[in-house]
Design an enzyme around this catalytic site. Structure first.
Site, PDB file in Angstrom:
ATOM      1  N   ASP A 197       0.866  -1.162   0.000  1.00 42.53           N
ATOM      2  CA  ASP A 197       0.000   0.000   0.000  1.00 42.53           C
ATOM      3  C   ASP A 197       0.908   1.218   0.000  1.00 42.53           C
ATOM      4  O   ASP A 197       1.864   1.284   0.770  1.00 42.53           O
ATOM      5  CB  ASP A 197      -0.965   0.029   1.181  1.00 42.53           C
ATOM      6  CG  ASP A 197      -2.137   0.954   0.871  1.00 42.53           C
ATOM      7  OD1 ASP A 197      -2.842   0.695  -0.122  1.00 42.53           O
ATOM      8  OD2 ASP A 197      -2.347   1.953   1.590  1.00 42.53           O
ATOM      9  N   ARG A 236       9.301   2.432  -2.693  1.00 43.13           N
ATOM     10  CA  ARG A 236       9.116   0.987  -2.886  1.00 43.13           C
ATOM     11  C   ARG A 236      10.473   0.287  -2.916  1.00 43.13           C
ATOM     12  O   ARG A 236      10.629  -0.802  -2.380  1.00 43.13           O
ATOM     13  CB  ARG A 236       8.327   0.726  -4.185  1.00 43.13           C
ATOM     14  CG  ARG A 236       7.938  -0.745  -4.392  1.00 43.13           C
ATOM     15  CD  ARG A 236       6.853  -0.915  -5.440  1.00 43.13           C
ATOM     16  NE  ARG A 236       5.640  -0.212  -5.079  1.00 43.13           N
ATOM     17  CZ  ARG A 236       5.307   0.989  -5.571  1.00 43.13           C
ATOM     18  NH1 ARG A 236       6.043   1.573  -6.495  1.00 43.13           N
ATOM     19  NH2 ARG A 236       4.220   1.583  -5.154  1.00 43.13           N
TER      20      ARG A 236
HETATM   21  P1  ITT Z   1      -3.382  -2.267  -5.393  1.00 40.74           P
HETATM   22  O1  ITT Z   1      -4.192  -1.682  -4.249  1.00 40.74           O
HETATM   23  O2  ITT Z   1      -4.100  -3.355  -6.141  1.00 40.74           O
HETATM   24  O3  ITT Z   1      -2.006  -2.676  -4.953  1.00 40.74           O
HETATM   25  P2  ITT Z   1      -3.394   0.472  -6.403  1.00 40.74           P
HETATM   26  O4  ITT Z   1      -2.792   1.142  -7.608  1.00 40.74           O
HETATM   27  O5  ITT Z   1      -4.855   0.744  -6.117  1.00 40.74           O
HETATM   28  O6  ITT Z   1      -3.133  -1.112  -6.505  1.00 40.74           O
HETATM   29  P3  ITT Z   1      -2.724   1.697  -3.846  1.00 40.74           P
HETATM   30  O7  ITT Z   1      -4.104   1.576  -3.310  1.00 40.74           O
HETATM   31  O8  ITT Z   1      -1.568   1.348  -2.956  1.00 40.74           O
HETATM   32  O9  ITT Z   1      -2.500   0.843  -5.173  1.00 40.74           O
HETATM   33  O10 ITT Z   1      -2.564   3.181  -4.392  1.00 40.74           O
HETATM   34  C1  ITT Z   1      -1.303   3.705  -4.599  1.00 40.74           C
HETATM   35  C2  ITT Z   1      -1.378   4.856  -5.583  1.00 40.74           C
HETATM   36  O11 ITT Z   1      -0.306   5.759  -5.217  1.00 40.74           O
HETATM   37  C3  ITT Z   1      -1.069   4.382  -6.991  1.00 40.74           C
HETATM   38  O12 ITT Z   1      -2.208   4.085  -7.727  1.00 40.74           O
HETATM   39  C4  ITT Z   1      -0.325   5.588  -7.551  1.00 40.74           C
HETATM   40  O13 ITT Z   1      -1.238   6.546  -7.986  1.00 40.74           O
HETATM   41  C5  ITT Z   1       0.410   6.133  -6.330  1.00 40.74           C
HETATM   42  N1  ITT Z   1       1.777   5.550  -6.275  1.00 40.74           N
HETATM   43  C6  ITT Z   1       2.255   4.577  -5.442  1.00 40.74           C
HETATM   44  N2  ITT Z   1       3.530   4.278  -5.730  1.00 40.74           N
HETATM   45  C7  ITT Z   1       3.877   5.076  -6.758  1.00 40.74           C
HETATM   46  C8  ITT Z   1       5.059   5.223  -7.508  1.00 40.74           C
HETATM   47  O14 ITT Z   1       6.135   4.466  -7.291  1.00 40.74           O
HETATM   48  N3  ITT Z   1       5.060   6.131  -8.480  1.00 40.74           N
HETATM   49  C9  ITT Z   1       3.980   6.892  -8.746  1.00 40.74           C
HETATM   50  N4  ITT Z   1       2.809   6.803  -8.105  1.00 40.74           N
HETATM   51  C10 ITT Z   1       2.758   5.900  -7.109  1.00 40.74           C
END
Ligand code: ITT
Length: 200
Positions: free
Chosen positions: A74, A186
């Protein structure tokens, strides 16, 4: 290495996260399975108030559904000038069906007129590993930076085109995957997890 654990389900629907996790765990001897390879599981509702709660919830539900070890991520962007938003709502900042473009465009609009010195932000990543016997482990990573004035670059995903990590002038979307991994939230969390795999 975790005793008897050779396969881990990556509990995410975000293909770009899977790619980042897979390339950084290459060489650890762990085989990663995607959610599609692991079988049918219900969608996990992400309703915890923090990254750790949501990561643990995703990993617990997918481990219990697949009867395998599950690793969930997350993550999100915490922006100082917005009191910590979008935070755990990063994926849905511009609405339930929002695209990456919708989300970072909304962020740029919200920060219009905010001077460079006040555009501080950080990416946060919480990785949760849940084993079939219920054991739980959590690994965290943070990357400090600032929000750009406009979109910069094409690589990566999510808010990468508007996030400039501390000490740099290029956004994550202007870096190679390896360069992003070396400093990203990450990357840091996965390196902590990889060390645990090697030492454990
Ligand atoms: P899962 O819950 O299925 O893992 P998700 O995309 O919905 O997928 P999250 O709820 O953790 O994931 O939301 C994280 C959001 O934060 C993601 O959709 C991106 O918009 C942003 N994010 C996270 N890590 C990032 C990164 O390395 N680079 C750019 N944006 C990132």
């Amino acid at each position: 290495m975790l005793d008897g654990i050779h396969e881990i389900v990556v509990a995410t629907r975000n293909r770009k996260k899977v790619d980042e996790i897979a390339r950084m765990l290459d060489g650890t001897g762990i085989k990663l399975l995607t959610l599609d390879e692991a079988g049918e599981c219900p969608e996990v509702v992400e309703d915890a108030p923090d990254f750790r709660g949501n990561a643990l919830k995703k990993a617990r539900e997918i481990s219990s559904c697949t009867q395998r070890a599950a690793l969930a991520d997350d993550s999100g962007l915490v922006v100082d000038a917005l009191g910590g938003s979008p935070g755990v709502f990063s994926a849905r900042y511009a609405g339930p069906e929002a695209t990456d473009l919708d989300n970072y465009s909304k962020l740029l609009r919200e920060l219009e007129g905010v001077p460079t010195g006040k555009r501080g932000a950080r990416f946060v990543c919480c990785l949760a590993l849940v084993l079939p016997d219920g054991e739980e482990f959590v690994f965290d990573g943070v990357c400090e930076g600032v929000i750009a004035e406009k979109k910069m670059g094409q690589s990566g995903f999510g808010y990468d085109p508007v996030f400039i990590p501390e000490g740099h002038e290029r956004s994550f979307a202007e870096m190679s995957p390896q360069e992003k991994d070396s400093m990203s939230h990450r990357g840091r969390a996965i390196r902590a997890f990889a060390e645990f795999l090697l030492d454990g």
